[in-house]
Design a protein around this motif. Sequence first.
Motif, PDB file in Angstrom:
ATOM      1  N   UNK A 238       0.828  -1.223   0.000  1.00  0.00           N
ATOM      2  CA  UNK A 238       0.000   0.000   0.000  1.00  0.00           C
ATOM      3  C   UNK A 238       0.850   1.255   0.000  1.00  0.00           C
ATOM      4  N   UNK A 239       2.194   1.070   0.040  1.00  0.00           N
ATOM      5  CA  UNK A 239       3.071   2.229   0.234  1.00  0.00           C
ATOM      6  C   UNK A 239       2.818   3.322  -0.799  1.00  0.00           C
ATOM      7  N   UNK A 252      -7.438   1.676   4.442  1.00  0.00           N
ATOM      8  CA  UNK A 252      -7.922   0.390   4.942  1.00  0.00           C
ATOM      9  C   UNK A 252      -8.575  -0.412   3.819  1.00  0.00           C
ATOM     10  N   UNK A 253      -9.376   0.272   3.039  1.00  0.00           N
ATOM     11  CA  UNK A 253     -10.087  -0.421   1.953  1.00  0.00           C
ATOM     12  C   UNK A 253      -9.109  -0.997   0.943  1.00  0.00           C
ATOM     13  N   UNK A 254      -8.045  -0.222   0.657  1.00  0.00           N
ATOM     14  CA  UNK A 254      -7.049  -0.739  -0.288  1.00  0.00           C
ATOM     15  C   UNK A 254      -6.407  -2.015   0.256  1.00  0.00           C
ATOM     16  N   UNK A 259      -6.399  -8.098   0.200  1.00  0.00           N
ATOM     17  CA  UNK A 259      -6.433  -9.312   1.052  1.00  0.00           C
ATOM     18  C   UNK A 259      -5.329  -9.347   2.077  1.00  0.00           C
ATOM     19  N   UNK A 260      -4.944  -8.182   2.574  1.00  0.00           N
ATOM     20  CA  UNK A 260      -3.829  -8.141   3.530  1.00  0.00           C
ATOM     21  C   UNK A 260      -4.203  -8.604   4.927  1.00  0.00           C
ATOM     22  N   UNK A 271     -15.326  -5.764   9.610  1.00  0.00           N
ATOM     23  CA  UNK A 271     -13.953  -5.554  10.079  1.00  0.00           C
ATOM     24  C   UNK A 271     -13.582  -4.070   9.972  1.00  0.00           C
ATOM     25  N   UNK A 272     -13.971  -3.505   8.831  1.00  0.00           N
ATOM     26  CA  UNK A 272     -13.655  -2.100   8.579  1.00  0.00           C
ATOM     27  C   UNK A 272     -14.314  -1.202   9.640  1.00  0.00           C
TER      28      UNK A 272
END
Length: 855
Positions: A238-239, A252-254, A259-260, A271-272
């Motif tokens: 995600x960096x 978070x969505x990314x 699937x992290x 979860x979010x």
Amino acid sequence: MDLTERLAKERRARLAAERLLEQKTRELFAANEKLALHARSLSDQIVEQREVVRSVKTEAETLKGQNHRFLNDLERAHTAAVMAERRLWDSINTIRDGFAVFDSQLKLVTANQAYKAIFTSQGINPGDSYPDLIALAAQKGIIDLQGEGEGDWIARMIARLDEDPVETETARLTNGTWIRVVDRRARDGDMVSLVFDITEQMRIWAAIEALPDAFVLFDREERLLTCNQRYRDMFPDSAHNMVPGIPFEALLRQGLAAGHVPAARGREEEWLADRLAQFRDAGASECQLSDGRWIRETDHVTPDGGRVGLRTDITQLREQQIALDAARRAAEAANRAKSAFLANMSHEIRTPMNGVVGMAELLCDTPLSDEQRLFAETIRSSGEALLNIINDILDYSKLEAERMTLHPEPFDLERTIHEVTMLLQPRARAKGIDMMIDYDMFLPTRFVGDPGRLRQVLTNLIGNAVKFTETGHVLTRVVGIEAEDGREQLHVTVEDTGIGIAPEHLDHIFGEFNQVEDERNRKYEGTGLGLAITRRLIERMGGAVWVDSEAGKGSAFGFRVTLPVGEEGQPVRPPVSLRRALVVDDKFINRTILERQLAPCGIEVTLCRSGSEALAAVAGSVLAGTPFDVVLTDHDMPEMDGISLAARLRAEGLAMPILLLSSNPTLAREREGAAALDAILQKPVLRAELYRRLHDLSAPALQEPVAEPVAAAAPATERRRMRVLAAEDNKTNQLVFQKMVRGLDLDLVFAGNGLEAVEQWRSFAPDLIFMDISMPEMDGKEAAAAIRAGEPAGVHVPIVAMTAHAMEGDAEAILASGIDRYMTKPLRKAAIVEALGEFCPEAARPLAGLAEDAA
Ligand code: ADP
């Protein structure tokens, strides 16, 4: 016309003229008067007018002056304004922060030096547009874009200028300076731009970059402000998205989309929501990433309402934790195994020890040669020493495993101290040490506590005092302070005149297996566990222990516990009808204790230090006609002992009762001259016992000499013999038991197991049952339960369990089965005798003498 007529005409004309003149004069006069009046008012008006003119003139002059001053002021003000503006600009130019003004078309009007300095190489001029300056800064590499695309940055920065208010922006310059850009619209449509140098603040950033943890900062709108490199490294996929301004939720969505977070699979939205709630509440959580790493995420609120997050890689820590947990579980299992092993071993060791100690004790009672007696005594004392060690280790391991529970019940503290002292008396007597008890006269004697454990503490402290003392005395003192709710704070002190303890060892002796290591101490045996157990027991009771000692002088060990006061049993009855008593003792403490016990009963006490002093006091009292009603004398005194004193008094023909207080009543009884005594009391004498004896003396019916204790204890012949059933499967133990009650006036039958015990209970109808717990076929608990079930209402045969089990929990199970009491093996004659005395009151009298033998 004639003259007359003419004259008359002339005269008439003259008269008319005169009249006309007169009228004209009058008219003139009137007009003159009017004129004068008018002239006067006119002059008044002129005066007035003149006044007005004068005041207008003054006013005009004042105004002129004012006007002049005003013009001066205006000029000065103008000069000041010009100066101020210049000064303002000078100041604005000196500040480190940038300042610029753009017109409503966003064209630069003016800027200070600091603002211009940002664009040094290019230079900026009035008329340049703000968006151009933004683009210039990005394109010329003045701004460090921190990964954001140049176009994106420019677009974002320009777009924000349309907002109201304009969003504040933080940026890093490539020269390392950090700036915060604050743009504000003025009322006339101008845009004022402030650029703050926040490099100082951002120095902290360097530290943040150096952190081993990932660091991330969001503003109050949950948009990313900045993060350190660790943060990018922690979430490498995600960096590229971690650009300032991106909302936390988007990040978070990314991560979810990629699937992290395995734990979120299939329940992404839930979860979010949880994660966002934690972020908003500034909480902490642990989560595992798809690559297996464990991350601890903590979020904190910043003063401006933003959030600062720390992400720690705890993968290694968790692995260690798991290993530690496993190790702890293994250690606990091992500890439980150790406790079970100890319990089993104690059972295994105690059972044969029962045979060894019991048989040795019985062997000592048989005719033996001196050498055989020595061997038998050694077996017995070594066995007992071994048992003490086993008991200590067992107790300690119970305390250690926190499996020691207290069993509070009402008990008599004074009596308990007395009993412990009596048990230790033989050892003290052998050394010639005096044992004394000073129990506070006004303190109740019955309390609610665990008598067994208090007895253990007292045995340890008084036992140590006797062990480490060669000459002098051991004094147990009890005082109390009333506490709230009917409780009493008890202070028990055991003082001795023994070897004492050097200051450097005082802290150390309460530790496990700790003993004072020096030459003199070597000769004393012990495990070094006694004081450790004592301390832990007293602490379990909510109290504290202490020690005060001086090497070579003696020690004082004490403890403090607060116990509820129990209901008084038999009240201690003071001997009322005695008026005067003579107390003879060479020891000050003994004299004081006796005086303290007697004086409150209204007895006048005279104290003497020796036999000769006593003889003189007696002679004096007889002469004065106030003879003593009783003499209490110590046995062992220098010059003249108590028995010789009694003989001398009798020789003088004196008949008052004489009581001897002796540490060795048997020896006293055998002494020539003992017949002169009315009673021999075992020292230290229990207060209730002393009062009972004195009371008997006070009663007129008992005026004749009081019988000696042993003589008084002669069995009454007409009594039915007590029936005692002992259930015990082990033949050796049966033999030991049989031998221990030998000489007692009772019928004894044995049962080999629980079933037999129940049968015997039906056929033999025992007064008391001793019940072994582990027996084949039916164990002691089952047998006790069966007996209780078969008993008719109102009937209750006392059952005393004999058990080698000593672990906590056993006791509850034993008592729950309907057993009244339990004693641990190996059995002692004294314990059996005590149980018989308690549960078969009829048998108590014949047993009193035996109790002393047992001691
Ligand atoms: P033990 O008596 O079995 O050695 P304790 O824990 O009861 O173990 O006592 C520890 C040590 O404290 C003793 O070994 C002795 O050195 C010292 N000590 C205890 N009581 C006394 C006392 N009354 N006088 C002198 N030393 C004592």
